[in-house]
Design a protein around this motif. Structure first.
Motif, PDB file in Angstrom:
ATOM      1  N   SER A 359      45.708  30.104 -49.653  1.00  0.00           N
ATOM      2  CA  SER A 359      44.414  30.654 -49.198  1.00  0.00           C
ATOM      3  C   SER A 359      43.915  29.898 -47.974  1.00  0.00           C
ATOM      4  O   SER A 359      42.710  29.660 -47.808  1.00  0.00           O
ATOM      5  CB  SER A 359      43.376  30.591 -50.332  1.00  0.00           C
ATOM      6  N   GLN A 360      44.840  29.528 -47.099  1.00  0.00           N
ATOM      7  CA  GLN A 360      44.531  28.829 -45.865  1.00  0.00           C
ATOM      8  C   GLN A 360      45.052  29.642 -44.684  1.00  0.00           C
ATOM      9  O   GLN A 360      45.775  30.635 -44.862  1.00  0.00           O
ATOM     10  CB  GLN A 360      45.154  27.428 -45.862  1.00  0.00           C
ATOM     11  N   LYS A 361      44.706  29.204 -43.475  1.00  0.00           N
ATOM     12  CA  LYS A 361      45.143  29.912 -42.278  1.00  0.00           C
ATOM     13  C   LYS A 361      45.660  28.943 -41.223  1.00  0.00           C
ATOM     14  O   LYS A 361      45.084  27.872 -41.022  1.00  0.00           O
ATOM     15  CB  LYS A 361      43.992  30.728 -41.676  1.00  0.00           C
ATOM     16  N   LEU A 362      46.731  29.336 -40.555  1.00  0.00           N
ATOM     17  CA  LEU A 362      47.156  28.645 -39.350  1.00  0.00           C
ATOM     18  C   LEU A 362      46.181  29.018 -38.235  1.00  0.00           C
ATOM     19  O   LEU A 362      45.759  30.174 -38.134  1.00  0.00           O
ATOM     20  CB  LEU A 362      48.574  29.050 -38.960  1.00  0.00           C
ATOM     21  N   ALA A 363      45.836  28.045 -37.396  1.00  0.00           N
ATOM     22  CA  ALA A 363      44.875  28.310 -36.321  1.00  0.00           C
ATOM     23  C   ALA A 363      45.467  29.244 -35.267  1.00  0.00           C
ATOM     24  O   ALA A 363      44.773  30.110 -34.736  1.00  0.00           O
ATOM     25  CB  ALA A 363      44.425  26.999 -35.697  1.00  0.00           C
ATOM     26  N   SER A 364      46.747  29.063 -34.970  1.00  0.00           N
ATOM     27  CA  SER A 364      47.440  29.987 -34.063  1.00  0.00           C
ATOM     28  C   SER A 364      48.936  29.869 -34.276  1.00  0.00           C
ATOM     29  O   SER A 364      49.447  28.807 -34.634  1.00  0.00           O
ATOM     30  CB  SER A 364      47.087  29.714 -32.591  1.00  0.00           C
ATOM     31  N   VAL A 365      49.633  30.976 -34.068  1.00  0.00           N
ATOM     32  CA  VAL A 365      51.090  31.043 -34.148  1.00  0.00           C
ATOM     33  C   VAL A 365      51.586  31.539 -32.797  1.00  0.00           C
ATOM     34  O   VAL A 365      51.174  32.608 -32.340  1.00  0.00           O
ATOM     35  CB  VAL A 365      51.547  32.001 -35.267  1.00  0.00           C
ATOM     36  N   ASN A 366      52.463  30.772 -32.161  1.00  0.00           N
ATOM     37  CA  ASN A 366      52.953  31.108 -30.822  1.00  0.00           C
ATOM     38  C   ASN A 366      54.478  31.197 -30.862  1.00  0.00           C
ATOM     39  O   ASN A 366      55.165  30.189 -31.012  1.00  0.00           O
ATOM     40  CB  ASN A 366      52.509  30.055 -29.813  1.00  0.00           C
ATOM     41  N   LYS A 383      53.467  40.860 -44.106  1.00  0.00           N
ATOM     42  CA  LYS A 383      52.938  40.755 -45.472  1.00  0.00           C
ATOM     43  C   LYS A 383      52.058  39.522 -45.660  1.00  0.00           C
ATOM     44  O   LYS A 383      51.447  39.358 -46.720  1.00  0.00           O
ATOM     45  CB  LYS A 383      54.092  40.719 -46.476  1.00  0.00           C
ATOM     46  N   ASN A 384      52.023  38.664 -44.642  1.00  0.00           N
ATOM     47  CA  ASN A 384      51.279  37.404 -44.776  1.00  0.00           C
ATOM     48  C   ASN A 384      50.356  37.147 -43.588  1.00  0.00           C
ATOM     49  O   ASN A 384      50.100  35.998 -43.223  1.00  0.00           O
ATOM     50  CB  ASN A 384      52.266  36.236 -44.932  1.00  0.00           C
ATOM     51  N   LEU A 385      49.850  38.223 -42.976  1.00  0.00           N
ATOM     52  CA  LEU A 385      48.980  38.079 -41.812  1.00  0.00           C
ATOM     53  C   LEU A 385      47.712  37.296 -42.135  1.00  0.00           C
ATOM     54  O   LEU A 385      47.120  36.677 -41.239  1.00  0.00           O
ATOM     55  CB  LEU A 385      48.607  39.456 -41.265  1.00  0.00           C
ATOM     56  N   ALA A 386      47.316  37.298 -43.404  1.00  0.00           N
ATOM     57  CA  ALA A 386      46.122  36.538 -43.790  1.00  0.00           C
ATOM     58  C   ALA A 386      46.336  35.039 -43.676  1.00  0.00           C
ATOM     59  O   ALA A 386      45.377  34.263 -43.782  1.00  0.00           O
ATOM     60  CB  ALA A 386      45.729  36.889 -45.228  1.00  0.00           C
ATOM     61  N   GLY A 387      47.597  34.620 -43.428  1.00  0.00           N
ATOM     62  CA  GLY A 387      47.890  33.197 -43.299  1.00  0.00           C
ATOM     63  C   GLY A 387      47.695  32.645 -41.905  1.00  0.00           C
ATOM     64  O   GLY A 387      48.012  31.474 -41.651  1.00  0.00           O
ATOM     65  N   ALA A 388      47.173  33.441 -40.971  1.00  0.00           N
ATOM     66  CA  ALA A 388      46.966  32.955 -39.597  1.00  0.00           C
ATOM     67  C   ALA A 388      45.793  33.681 -38.954  1.00  0.00           C
ATOM     68  O   ALA A 388      45.538  34.856 -39.243  1.00  0.00           O
ATOM     69  CB  ALA A 388      48.215  33.155 -38.747  1.00  0.00           C
ATOM     70  N   ASP A 389      45.097  32.978 -38.092  1.00  0.00           N
ATOM     71  CA  ASP A 389      44.010  33.604 -37.339  1.00  0.00           C
ATOM     72  C   ASP A 389      44.552  34.471 -36.211  1.00  0.00           C
ATOM     73  O   ASP A 389      44.053  35.571 -35.959  1.00  0.00           O
ATOM     74  CB  ASP A 389      43.084  32.519 -36.767  1.00  0.00           C
ATOM     75  N   ASN A 390      45.580  33.971 -35.516  1.00  0.00           N
ATOM     76  CA  ASN A 390      46.129  34.688 -34.364  1.00  0.00           C
ATOM     77  C   ASN A 390      47.631  34.471 -34.287  1.00  0.00           C
ATOM     78  O   ASN A 390      48.115  33.341 -34.471  1.00  0.00           O
ATOM     79  CB  ASN A 390      45.492  34.198 -33.051  1.00  0.00           C
ATOM     80  N   ILE A 391      48.357  35.560 -33.997  1.00  0.00           N
ATOM     81  CA  ILE A 391      49.799  35.487 -33.786  1.00  0.00           C
ATOM     82  C   ILE A 391      50.108  36.024 -32.399  1.00  0.00           C
ATOM     83  O   ILE A 391      49.758  37.162 -32.068  1.00  0.00           O
ATOM     84  CB  ILE A 391      50.565  36.300 -34.839  1.00  0.00           C
ATOM     85  N   TYR A 392      50.746  35.195 -31.584  1.00  0.00           N
ATOM     86  CA  TYR A 392      51.096  35.571 -30.209  1.00  0.00           C
ATOM     87  C   TYR A 392      52.616  35.598 -30.071  1.00  0.00           C
ATOM     88  O   TYR A 392      53.319  34.734 -30.606  1.00  0.00           O
ATOM     89  CB  TYR A 392      50.518  34.569 -29.207  1.00  0.00           C
ATOM     90  N   ASN A 513      45.836  29.640 -25.768  1.00  0.00           N
ATOM     91  CA  ASN A 513      45.752  30.133 -27.147  1.00  0.00           C
ATOM     92  C   ASN A 513      45.297  29.032 -28.106  1.00  0.00           C
ATOM     93  O   ASN A 513      44.533  29.274 -29.039  1.00  0.00           O
ATOM     94  CB  ASN A 513      47.113  30.645 -27.623  1.00  0.00           C
ATOM     95  N   ILE A 514      45.775  27.820 -27.870  1.00  0.00           N
ATOM     96  CA  ILE A 514      45.507  26.703 -28.775  1.00  0.00           C
ATOM     97  C   ILE A 514      44.152  26.070 -28.510  1.00  0.00           C
ATOM     98  O   ILE A 514      43.360  25.844 -29.428  1.00  0.00           O
ATOM     99  CB  ILE A 514      46.622  25.641 -28.659  1.00  0.00           C
ATOM    100  N   SER A 515      43.887  25.780 -27.237  1.00  0.00           N
ATOM    101  CA  SER A 515      42.703  24.984 -26.887  1.00  0.00           C
ATOM    102  C   SER A 515      41.529  25.797 -26.377  1.00  0.00           C
ATOM    103  O   SER A 515      40.388  25.305 -26.357  1.00  0.00           O
ATOM    104  CB  SER A 515      43.087  23.950 -25.825  1.00  0.00           C
TER     105      SER A 515
END
Length: 544
Positions: A359-366, A383-392, A513-515
């Motif tokens: 029930s956590q999230k990655l801040a960004s996926v690059n 199926k696991n998009l809830a595990g990240a705020d943003n996927i690039y 994306n990160i900063s």
């Protein structure tokens, strides 16, 4: 002959613990944890499957003791980047380039190693890279592929000069040529009970050639009888020398090469539009025709690729070092960002799944040139998009994939085309990856119900995701992410996107994306420890 050496190289990977099954693949390295001497503890590297408690505790303490910490950056290497390479070469280069950006000063980088690198084979006494270096010295086999290309180019040019075909582009003209040859030798269908109801001028006929080796062999034999050029190509393949291998590298009698389906299957893929240009497609089919001791090149390549995927899955399994580090960071409230190159997208996906389960999230996926199939992306990411705020995503344009090459030009297209055409092990010879050729709903064949019926791929959810997130999915170079110079050179190749200062457009976009900070460029590594490596890579990538 260089392809034979490549097969031996891949066989060495299999002997290092690969398996042809996703569920039965011995890890390349041991899972046994060994205490790490204090002088070998590393502040920025973690072997996610096997790090000792000493190393894990040391790294965790280093991270949590940082002042003004805004987050942690997990970097996931590609499938050929081993721990030694990461610690001695790429890691320091990244530290002095993208991670040296002032915008990322408050983010702590951790290089995650998931044991994907091939090691020396105990029987051959050589590493994968050493075998490929030897292979690169031998160009004999390429002649057959080049003759096949010359024939197809000549015939497609002639086709375009004919009435009614003048408006065709090169790809479509080549497809028409392939169809014409296959239709001329379609009489074998009538005597085949399995396929005698198939319409000759149909995708079903071309898929049948890919599906059934017996039919492909009949078609291939008829093609060789039909055309003198095909006969010469077949003779080139059949007469390819194996004497370039040094005595002792292999035992006589274990090498087999069947040329009897290569031309037919290459033409079938071109007719369908699932080919990766002409020469790469021909070479992929030749890979399948080789066997060593009963193992085809596809099975050996797939075995290694399955090991990579298995080890990636174990990276954040319950109780692993990777899982323990993530739990420490989550408990401390430290955001986690990820950057991956190529196959690094696979362990990243399993981290995404782990975060969702917590029930956590990655801040960004690059994801830089992600080497993952659309099926894998659907199953792990979507199926696991809830595990990240943003996927690039940063994907090479189709043009750049097609002008790329790997292993000193042995295979004249990008690494991801080779993964799609060989390593993924799909019988239809074109497993759909996260590359531009496979991600356009309007692309011929890929969007058709017939293709999906045969391949079992699941592109629709991926295409929907891309349509809904187009502002976060970049093709490089394109109007969306253009070069900042008018001389791109080789720096947009699959490999060269790994070096941030060589492809600064990708690197600066990821930094933002990160900063949230816009920067103009990234530093060029120039310390005494890195400058020689950086200069060598600049030359390799035509970056001056």
């Amino acid at each position: 002959m260089k392809y034979l050496v490549i097969i031996l190289a891949l066989l060495s990977l299999s002997a290092c613990g690969s398996s042809t099954s996703n569920n039965d693949s011995t890890p390349i390295t041991t899972d046994i944890q060994v205490a790490t001497p204090s002088n070998e503890l590393d502040a920025h590297h973690l072997a996610c499957r096997r790090a000792s408690d000493e190393q894990l505790n040391y790294l965790s303490q280093k991270i949590t003791s940082q002042s003004d910490l805004k987050g942690v950056l997990f970097y996931f290497h590609g499938g050929l980047s081993g721990e030694g390479y990461m610690k001695g070469t790429l890691g320091p280069l990244l530290q002095e380039s993208i991670f040296n950006s002032e915008a990322l000063n408050s983010y702590y980088p951790v290089f995650i190693n998931y044991d994907a690198h091939p090691y020396k084979d105990g029987n051959l006494g050589k590493s994968f890279v050493e075998l490929l270096e030897e292979a690169a010295k031998d160009t004999a086999f390429n002649q057959a592929g080049q003759k096949f290309k010359d024939k197809m180019v000549t015939d497609s040019t002639l086709k375009k000069s004919q009435k009614g075909f003048g408006g065709l582009n090169s790809d479509d003209a080549t497809a028409e040529v392939a169809k014409s040859y296959l239709q001329q030798v379609s009489s074998s269908l009538k005597s085949n009970n399995k396929f005698n109801s198939i319409t000759v001028d149909s995708d079903e006929y071309y898929y049948a050639i890919l599906e059934d080796d017996f039919l492909a062999q009949q078609i291939n034999d008829d093609l060789v009888k039909l055309d003198q050029d095909f006969r010469e190509i077949e003779e080139e393949l059949a007469g390819a020398s194996v004497t370039s291998l040094k005595d002792g590298d292999i035992q006589k009698g274990i090498i087999g090469f069947s040329t009897s389906v290569v031309i037919a299957k290459s033409l079938a893929r071109i007719a369908l539009g699932t080919n990766h240009q002409i020469v790469p497609t021909f070479e992929e089919e030749a890979f399948r025709a080789y066997n060593i001791g009963g193992f085809s090149i596809q099975k050996v390549a797939t075995a290694h690729w399955n090991t990579v995927k298995k080890n990636a899955q174990e990276c954040f399994a319950d109780g692993s070092a990777g899982d323990k580090l993530v739990k420490t960071l989550v408990e401390a409230g430290i955001p986690i960002h990820t950057i991956s190159h190529s196959a690094g997208s696979i362990p990243t996906g399993h981290l995404l799944k782990s975060m969702k389960e917590k029930s956590q999230k990655l801040a960004s996926v690059n994801l830089i040139v992600p080497a993952i199939s659309q099926e894998g992306f659907s199953d792990i990411y979507l199926k696991n998009l809830a595990g990240a705020d943003n996927i690039y995503g940063y994907v090479l344009s189709r043009k750049q994939e097609e002008v790329d090459s790997i292993v000193w030009g042995i295979y004249p297209a990008s690494l991801l085309y080779a993964v799609s055409g060989v390593a993924e092990g799909a019988w239809h010879n074109d497993k759909m990856l996260m590359i531009e050729q496979h991600m356009r709903p309007t692309s011929r064949v890929y969007g058709s119900w017939f293709h999906k019926m045969f391949t079992g791929d699941k592109p629709k959810p991926v295409w929907k995701f891309l349509a809904n997130n187009s502002e976060k999915w970049y093709y490089y170079p394109s109007k969306q992410l253009p070069y900042n110079t008018d001389k791109p050179g080789k720096r947009s190749s699959h490999e060269c996107t790994k070096y941030p200062w060589v492809s600064p457009e990708v690197a600066t976009s990821i930094i933002k994306n990160i900063s949230g900070v816009t920067v103009d460029n990234v530093s060029l590594p120039n310390s005494p420890e890195t400058i020689k490596d950086a200069q060598s890579l600049n030359k390799k990538c035509d970056f001056y």
